[in-house]
Design a protein around this motif. Structure first.
Motif, mmCIF file in Angstrom:
data_model
loop_
_atom_site.group_PDB
_atom_site.id
_atom_site.type_symbol
_atom_site.label_atom_id
_atom_site.label_comp_id
_atom_site.label_asym_id
_atom_site.label_seq_id
_atom_site.Cartn_x
_atom_site.Cartn_y
_atom_site.Cartn_z
ATOM 1 N N ALA A 10 0.826 -1.202 0.000
ATOM 2 C CA ALA A 10 0.000 0.000 0.000
ATOM 3 C C ALA A 10 0.864 1.259 0.000
ATOM 4 N N THR A 11 2.030 1.184 0.649
ATOM 5 C CA THR A 11 2.939 2.352 0.682
ATOM 6 C C THR A 11 3.594 2.571 -0.667
ATOM 7 N N LEU A 12 4.070 1.494 -1.298
ATOM 8 C CA LEU A 12 4.739 1.636 -2.587
ATOM 9 C C LEU A 12 3.792 2.149 -3.662
ATOM 10 N N THR A 13 2.555 1.700 -3.612
ATOM 11 C CA THR A 13 1.572 2.137 -4.620
ATOM 12 C C THR A 13 0.933 3.474 -4.258
ATOM 13 N N GLU A 14 1.279 3.992 -3.043
ATOM 14 C CA GLU A 14 0.719 5.246 -2.541
ATOM 15 C C GLU A 14 -0.802 5.245 -2.671
ATOM 16 N N ALA A 15 -1.375 4.148 -2.175
ATOM 17 C CA ALA A 15 -2.829 3.959 -2.277
ATOM 18 C C ALA A 15 -3.562 5.039 -1.501
ATOM 19 N N THR A 16 -4.658 5.512 -2.098
ATOM 20 C CA THR A 16 -5.494 6.527 -1.445
ATOM 21 C C THR A 16 -6.706 5.917 -0.755
ATOM 22 N N SER A 17 -6.889 4.614 -0.932
ATOM 23 C CA SER A 17 -7.947 3.865 -0.245
ATOM 24 C C SER A 17 -7.389 2.472 0.051
ATOM 25 N N PRO A 18 -7.981 1.770 0.991
ATOM 26 C CA PRO A 18 -7.445 0.458 1.365
ATOM 27 C C PRO A 18 -7.447 -0.509 0.173
ATOM 28 N N PRO A 19 -6.266 -0.949 -0.313
ATOM 29 C CA PRO A 19 -6.235 -1.902 -1.425
ATOM 30 C C PRO A 19 -6.774 -3.261 -0.977
ATOM 31 N N PRO A 20 -7.642 -3.878 -1.751
ATOM 32 C CA PRO A 20 -8.162 -5.197 -1.363
ATOM 33 C C PRO A 20 -7.061 -6.222 -1.118
ATOM 34 N N VAL A 21 -5.957 -6.151 -1.918
ATOM 35 C CA VAL A 21 -4.854 -7.101 -1.708
ATOM 36 C C VAL A 21 -4.226 -6.883 -0.331
ATOM 37 N N ALA A 22 -4.006 -5.606 0.024
ATOM 38 C CA ALA A 22 -3.440 -5.306 1.334
ATOM 39 C C ALA A 22 -4.387 -5.729 2.453
ATOM 40 N N MET A 23 -5.690 -5.516 2.245
ATOM 41 C CA MET A 23 -6.656 -5.916 3.268
ATOM 42 C C MET A 23 -6.673 -7.440 3.444
ATOM 43 N N ALA A 24 -6.489 -8.148 2.330
ATOM 44 C CA ALA A 24 -6.420 -9.612 2.421
ATOM 45 C C ALA A 24 -5.224 -10.035 3.266
ATOM 46 N N GLY A 25 -4.088 -9.308 3.117
ATOM 47 C CA GLY A 25 -2.912 -9.612 3.940
ATOM 48 C C GLY A 25 -3.167 -9.328 5.411
ATOM 49 N N VAL A 26 -3.847 -8.215 5.713
ATOM 50 C CA VAL A 26 -4.159 -7.880 7.101
ATOM 51 C C VAL A 26 -5.063 -8.947 7.711
ATOM 52 N N VAL A 27 -6.096 -9.346 6.948
ATOM 53 C CA VAL A 27 -7.023 -10.370 7.438
ATOM 54 C C VAL A 27 -6.310 -11.701 7.630
ATOM 55 N N LEU A 28 -5.395 -12.045 6.708
ATOM 56 C CA LEU A 28 -4.650 -13.293 6.833
ATOM 57 C C LEU A 28 -3.795 -13.276 8.097
ATOM 58 N N CYS A 29 -3.164 -12.135 8.361
ATOM 59 C CA CYS A 29 -2.345 -12.019 9.576
ATOM 60 C C CYS A 29 -3.198 -12.232 10.822
ATOM 61 N N SER A 30 -4.347 -11.573 10.915
ATOM 62 C CA SER A 30 -5.220 -11.736 12.080
ATOM 63 C C SER A 30 -5.718 -13.173 12.201
ATOM 64 N N SER A 31 -5.999 -13.797 11.053
ATOM 65 C CA SER A 31 -6.457 -15.195 11.084
ATOM 66 C C SER A 31 -5.367 -16.120 11.611
ATOM 67 N N LEU A 32 -4.129 -15.894 11.165
ATOM 68 C CA LEU A 32 -3.015 -16.721 11.645
ATOM 69 C C LEU A 32 -2.821 -16.549 13.147
ATOM 70 N N VAL A 33 -2.900 -15.308 13.613
ATOM 71 C CA VAL A 33 -2.733 -15.061 15.046
ATOM 72 C C VAL A 33 -3.860 -15.716 15.842
ATOM 73 N N ALA A 34 -5.109 -15.569 15.371
ATOM 74 C CA ALA A 34 -6.255 -16.116 16.104
ATOM 75 C C ALA A 34 -6.208 -17.637 16.165
ATOM 76 N N THR A 35 -5.983 -18.269 15.003
ATOM 77 C CA THR A 35 -5.960 -19.737 14.994
ATOM 78 C C THR A 35 -4.784 -20.280 15.790
ATOM 79 N N THR A 36 -3.660 -19.556 15.775
ATOM 80 C CA THR A 36 -2.515 -19.998 16.565
ATOM 81 C C THR A 36 -2.811 -19.893 18.056
#
Length: 481
Positions: free
Chosen positions: A194-220
């Protein structure tokens, strides 16, 4: 957590709605992190794990410092980038995270402070620092076009790698540390994108990464909690087993001490009579000496505890005779005459059972004589021990052979009958109280064992006398009289 995007698929998507969905995903991801910290805190209360406590603190810190900025982005699109792009404030975040995992890493004492409370305080501190940076620089987003920002971005990357390495080298289970480290790299990669692309709104790809991180933490966190609960259950079962083994050992030792005290009393009384020269040389003195030798040998075998002998054909009279003499030495009158029966049993075990019954009769019959007799019943031999005491108390018979069972006026410990009953079961025989004989007064206990003589043997020899033992023999009539 990606549910907001799913809702948009059912409607006409727009840039504004996509941005709102991204922010909602971020809110849900932070809430999942808080729930994961709560799970880890409960896990810490079970296992007192310091590294899990620091994990809960770190996760709470990340959620607390991020969630208010995400909520602020929902109300003001101008501040939306703070929820998904990297800023100088993130360097503060990762440095504090590294401190959480590094300070006192060798200290293995249980955590003193609630992990989530510690994370809340640290998170509020980091949030204050980030808000201060926002106030001093309205556009604090990092850019690859400025060398200063490149240095900050590199520093964030280095500290992030150090945090992941610290986790991989921690006391966490390897699978858990690897999953958390993957989650760290995924969310870092999402924010870098999101920083490299200087996104002005939450990129769906970046949001998928955030959700994946939270899922990994929760399931762990859930997986570690399940593992801790299993270990706790196994440890609890092990402790229960060890406690049961310890209790069984204590009971066994008390049973052995109980029998040793009973046998020692007869030996001491016999030795006292022999030493006092109250008995002149003759058959009764020889019988008394024979009793002392036999009971002392049995007592020695009880102390060594080499394990039970094999079942053998025993003459009942050879087992009973020394016990009768020992009881007489204690002042207990016992009526007994040899019957010539043989049984399949172990000598020491049968002697201990009969000694328990005779000792109980002496203790509870209040000076009345006790009668011991044997008879053949089918393929078995019954040995009956009868006294003329007050008998059993009402209600005692149902629990007579339980550990600690005794009458209200009894001075015993409730050990002997329980052990005698168990020993008879181990011999393949039985021990029971005969309530029918109680109508005549007193108590009658019946020991039943398989006969060692077949019907053919009895037909050829109407009355079988026991074999002469290797020790000095004593006329049984004299011993019984």
């Amino acid at each position: 957590m990606l549910h907001p995007y799913g809702v948009l698929l059912l409607e006409a998507p727009s840039a504004q709605s996509l941005a709102a969905a991204g922010h909602l995903c971020m809110v849900l991801a932070d809430l999942v992190l808080i729930a994961s910290a709560l799970v880890l805190t409960f896990d810490v209360s079970i296992g007192q794990s310091l590294v899990k406590a620091r994990m809960a603190t770190a996760i709470t810190l990340v959620a607390v410092q991020d969630l208010p900025l995400v909520v602020m982005s929902l109300g003001d699109a101008a501040h939306g980038g703070h929820s998904y792009r990297l800023t100088a404030g993130h360097l503060v975040t990762v440095v504090v995270l590294y401190g959480v995992f590094s300070v006192g890493a060798r200290d293995q004492r249980p955590p003193r402070l609630n992990p989530m409370l510690g994370g809340l305080l640290l998170g509020l501190g980091v949030l204050a620092a980030r808000l201060g940076l926002i106030l001093t620089d309205p556009s604090p987003f990092l850019s690859v076009h400025r060398w200063q920002d490149q240095l900050v971005l590199a520093a964030i990357a280095v500290v992030t790698v150090l945090v992941a390495l610290r986790l991989l080298r921690s006391a966490l289970p390897a699978w858990a540390a690897q999953r958390i480290a993957c989650g760290i790299f995924v969310i870092f990669a999402a924010r870098v994108w999101a920083t490299l692309t200087e996104a002005t709104s939450p990129p769906p790809v970046a949001m998928a990464g955030v959700v994946l991180c939270s899922s990994l933490v929760a399931t762990t966190a859930i997986g570690m909690l399940v593992s801790s609960l299993r270990e706790h259950t196994t440890r609890e079962a092990s402790l229960v087993l060890r406690a049961a083994e310890a209790e069984a050992t204590v009971q066994h030792d008390r049973e052995v001490v109980h029998e040793m005290r009973a046998a020692t009393a007869g030996i001491v009384a016999g030795v006292h009579l022999l030493a006092s020269d109250q008995l002149p040389p003759g058959p009764r003195r020889l019988a008394l000496k024979h009793m002392v030798d036999v009971e002392a040998a049995r007592l020695g075998r009880t102390c060594t505890d080499d394990g039970p002998d094999q079942l053998a054909a025993l003459a009942v009279d050879h087992v009973v005779e020394p016990l009768v003499i020992a009881q007489e030495a204690l002042g207990h009158r016992v009526h007994w005459h040899p019957d010539g029966h043989r049984v399949l049993a172990r000598h020491d075990t049968l002697a201990e059972v009969l000694n328990v019954l005779l000792t109980n009769a002496h203790r509870h019959a209040h000076g009345h004589a006790t009668t011991i007799s044997s008879r053949r019943v089918g393929e078995h031999v019954e040995i009956r021990v009868c006294d003329r005491g007050p008998g059993l108390e009402p209600g005692l018979e149902e629990r007579l052979f339980q550990w600690g069972a005794r009458g209200t006026g009894s001075t015993g410990q409730g050990i002997g009958l329980q052990r005698a009953h168990r020993l008879m079961l181990e011999l393949g025989g039985s021990l029971h109280h005969d309530p029918a004989a109680a109508t005549l007064g007193g108590a009658t206990f019946v020991v039943t064992l398989r006969s060692a003589d077949t019907d053919a043997d009895l037909a050829r020899t109407p009355h079988v006398r026991p074999a002469v033992p290797p020790e000095p023999s004593v006329p049984t009539a004299l011993a019984a009289g």
